[in-house]
Scaffold this motif. Structure first.
Motif, PDB file in Angstrom:
ATOM      1  N   UNK A  40       0.824  -1.357  -0.218  1.00  0.00           N
ATOM      2  CA  UNK A  40       0.366   0.187  -0.303  1.00  0.00           C
ATOM      3  C   UNK A  40       0.956   1.094  -0.372  1.00  0.00           C
ATOM      4  N   UNK A  41       0.183   2.608  -0.248  1.00  0.00           N
ATOM      5  CA  UNK A  41       1.206   3.842   0.512  1.00  0.00           C
ATOM      6  C   UNK A  41       1.848   3.772   0.925  1.00  0.00           C
ATOM      7  N   UNK A  42       1.560   2.724   2.136  1.00  0.00           N
ATOM      8  CA  UNK A  42       2.954   3.125   3.780  1.00  0.00           C
ATOM      9  C   UNK A  42       2.088   3.561   4.854  1.00  0.00           C
ATOM     10  N   UNK A  43       2.713   3.062   6.054  1.00  0.00           N
ATOM     11  CA  UNK A  43       1.768   4.473   6.764  1.00  0.00           C
ATOM     12  C   UNK A  43       3.259   5.607   7.474  1.00  0.00           C
ATOM     13  N   UNK A  44       2.861   6.495   7.626  1.00  0.00           N
ATOM     14  CA  UNK A  44       3.397   7.520   7.691  1.00  0.00           C
ATOM     15  C   UNK A  44       3.589   7.601   9.106  1.00  0.00           C
ATOM     16  N   UNK A  45       5.524   7.858   9.694  1.00  0.00           N
ATOM     17  CA  UNK A  45       5.428   7.432  11.409  1.00  0.00           C
ATOM     18  C   UNK A  45       6.824   8.547  11.302  1.00  0.00           C
ATOM     19  N   UNK A  46       6.863   9.735  12.105  1.00  0.00           N
ATOM     20  CA  UNK A  46       8.383  10.163  12.115  1.00  0.00           C
ATOM     21  C   UNK A  46       9.203  10.468  11.047  1.00  0.00           C
ATOM     22  N   UNK A  47       8.153  10.930  10.218  1.00  0.00           N
ATOM     23  CA  UNK A  47       9.097  11.185   8.626  1.00  0.00           C
ATOM     24  C   UNK A  47       9.806  10.197   7.605  1.00  0.00           C
ATOM     25  N   UNK A  48       8.813   8.739   8.208  1.00  0.00           N
ATOM     26  CA  UNK A  48       9.015   7.294   7.506  1.00  0.00           C
ATOM     27  C   UNK A  48       7.972   7.471   6.813  1.00  0.00           C
ATOM     28  N   UNK A  52      10.598  -0.090   4.636  1.00  0.00           N
ATOM     29  CA  UNK A  52      10.641   1.774   5.382  1.00  0.00           C
ATOM     30  C   UNK A  52      11.602   2.605   3.790  1.00  0.00           C
ATOM     31  N   UNK A  53      10.711   3.887   3.940  1.00  0.00           N
ATOM     32  CA  UNK A  53      11.007   4.670   3.091  1.00  0.00           C
ATOM     33  C   UNK A  53      11.030   6.310   3.406  1.00  0.00           C
ATOM     34  N   UNK A  54      11.430   7.502   3.189  1.00  0.00           N
ATOM     35  CA  UNK A  54      12.247   8.352   3.344  1.00  0.00           C
ATOM     36  C   UNK A  54      10.688   8.946   2.236  1.00  0.00           C
ATOM     37  N   UNK A  55      10.766  10.076   2.288  1.00  0.00           N
ATOM     38  CA  UNK A  55       9.896  10.722   1.564  1.00  0.00           C
ATOM     39  C   UNK A  55      10.310  10.758  -0.598  1.00  0.00           C
ATOM     40  N   UNK A  56      11.600  10.866  -0.264  1.00  0.00           N
ATOM     41  CA  UNK A  56      12.039  11.069  -1.370  1.00  0.00           C
ATOM     42  C   UNK A  56      12.804  10.181  -2.087  1.00  0.00           C
ATOM     43  N   UNK A  57      12.519   8.885  -1.194  1.00  0.00           N
ATOM     44  CA  UNK A  57      13.982   7.232  -1.970  1.00  0.00           C
ATOM     45  C   UNK A  57      12.337   6.690  -2.245  1.00  0.00           C
ATOM     46  N   UNK A  58      13.301   5.422  -2.018  1.00  0.00           N
ATOM     47  CA  UNK A  58      12.135   3.844  -2.523  1.00  0.00           C
ATOM     48  C   UNK A  58      12.317   3.137  -1.681  1.00  0.00           C
ATOM     49  N   UNK A  59      11.706   2.729  -1.755  1.00  0.00           N
ATOM     50  CA  UNK A  59      11.543   0.914  -0.677  1.00  0.00           C
ATOM     51  C   UNK A  59      12.463   0.128  -0.521  1.00  0.00           C
ATOM     52  N   UNK A  60      13.199   0.081   0.705  1.00  0.00           N
ATOM     53  CA  UNK A  60      13.952  -1.422   1.233  1.00  0.00           C
ATOM     54  C   UNK A  60      13.477  -1.517   2.129  1.00  0.00           C
ATOM     55  N   UNK A  61      14.680  -3.085   2.930  1.00  0.00           N
ATOM     56  CA  UNK A  61      14.348  -3.159   3.700  1.00  0.00           C
ATOM     57  C   UNK A  61      15.084  -2.458   5.124  1.00  0.00           C
ATOM     58  N   UNK A  93      19.227  -2.242  12.658  1.00  0.00           N
ATOM     59  CA  UNK A  93      18.617  -1.687  13.985  1.00  0.00           C
ATOM     60  C   UNK A  93      17.498  -0.866  14.112  1.00  0.00           C
ATOM     61  N   UNK A  94      16.555  -0.894  13.156  1.00  0.00           N
ATOM     62  CA  UNK A  94      14.439  -0.360  13.976  1.00  0.00           C
ATOM     63  C   UNK A  94      13.948  -1.867  14.273  1.00  0.00           C
ATOM     64  N   UNK A  95      13.331  -1.333  14.984  1.00  0.00           N
ATOM     65  CA  UNK A  95      12.233  -2.382  15.251  1.00  0.00           C
ATOM     66  C   UNK A  95      10.558  -1.817  15.064  1.00  0.00           C
ATOM     67  N   UNK A  96       9.748  -2.696  14.334  1.00  0.00           N
ATOM     68  CA  UNK A  96       9.126  -2.105  13.557  1.00  0.00           C
ATOM     69  C   UNK A  96       7.674  -2.672  14.711  1.00  0.00           C
ATOM     70  N   UNK A  97       7.024  -2.078  15.255  1.00  0.00           N
ATOM     71  CA  UNK A  97       6.020  -3.375  15.996  1.00  0.00           C
ATOM     72  C   UNK A  97       4.304  -2.100  14.916  1.00  0.00           C
ATOM     73  N   UNK A  98       3.988  -2.831  14.344  1.00  0.00           N
ATOM     74  CA  UNK A  98       2.661  -3.302  13.943  1.00  0.00           C
ATOM     75  C   UNK A  98       1.789  -3.349  14.799  1.00  0.00           C
TER      76      UNK A  98
END
Length: 62
Positions: free
Chosen positions: A14-22, A35-44, A48-53
């Motif tokens: 999907x377009x993704x979930x926006x959280x803290x600039x990402x 993960x994707x920055x607003x001006x970047x592409x999707x990457x793993x 060192x990040x933990x994503x809690x859905x």
């Protein structure tokens, strides 16, 4: 895992979930967290990040 995923060319569900600039989402082919920055592409998501859905619907107490 698809060939595109092995090459690092993940595609989000999907377009993704926006959280803290990402943006965060999952790959539609391999379900890898992305993960994707607003001006970047999707990457793993980096190791060192933990994503809690979680479901962020408000809880109403009566």
């Amino acid at each position: 895992m698809s060939l595109l995923c092995r090459l690092g060319l993940h595609r989000s569900e999907s377009p993704g979930v926006w959280n803290d600039g990402l943006f965060f989402d999952r790959c539609r082919a391999c379900a890898e967290p992305l993960i994707r920055r607003p001006d970047g592409r999707w990457t793993r998501v980096p190791d060192d990040y933990v994503v809690i859905w979680s479901d962020r619907r408000p809880c109403h107490q009566g």
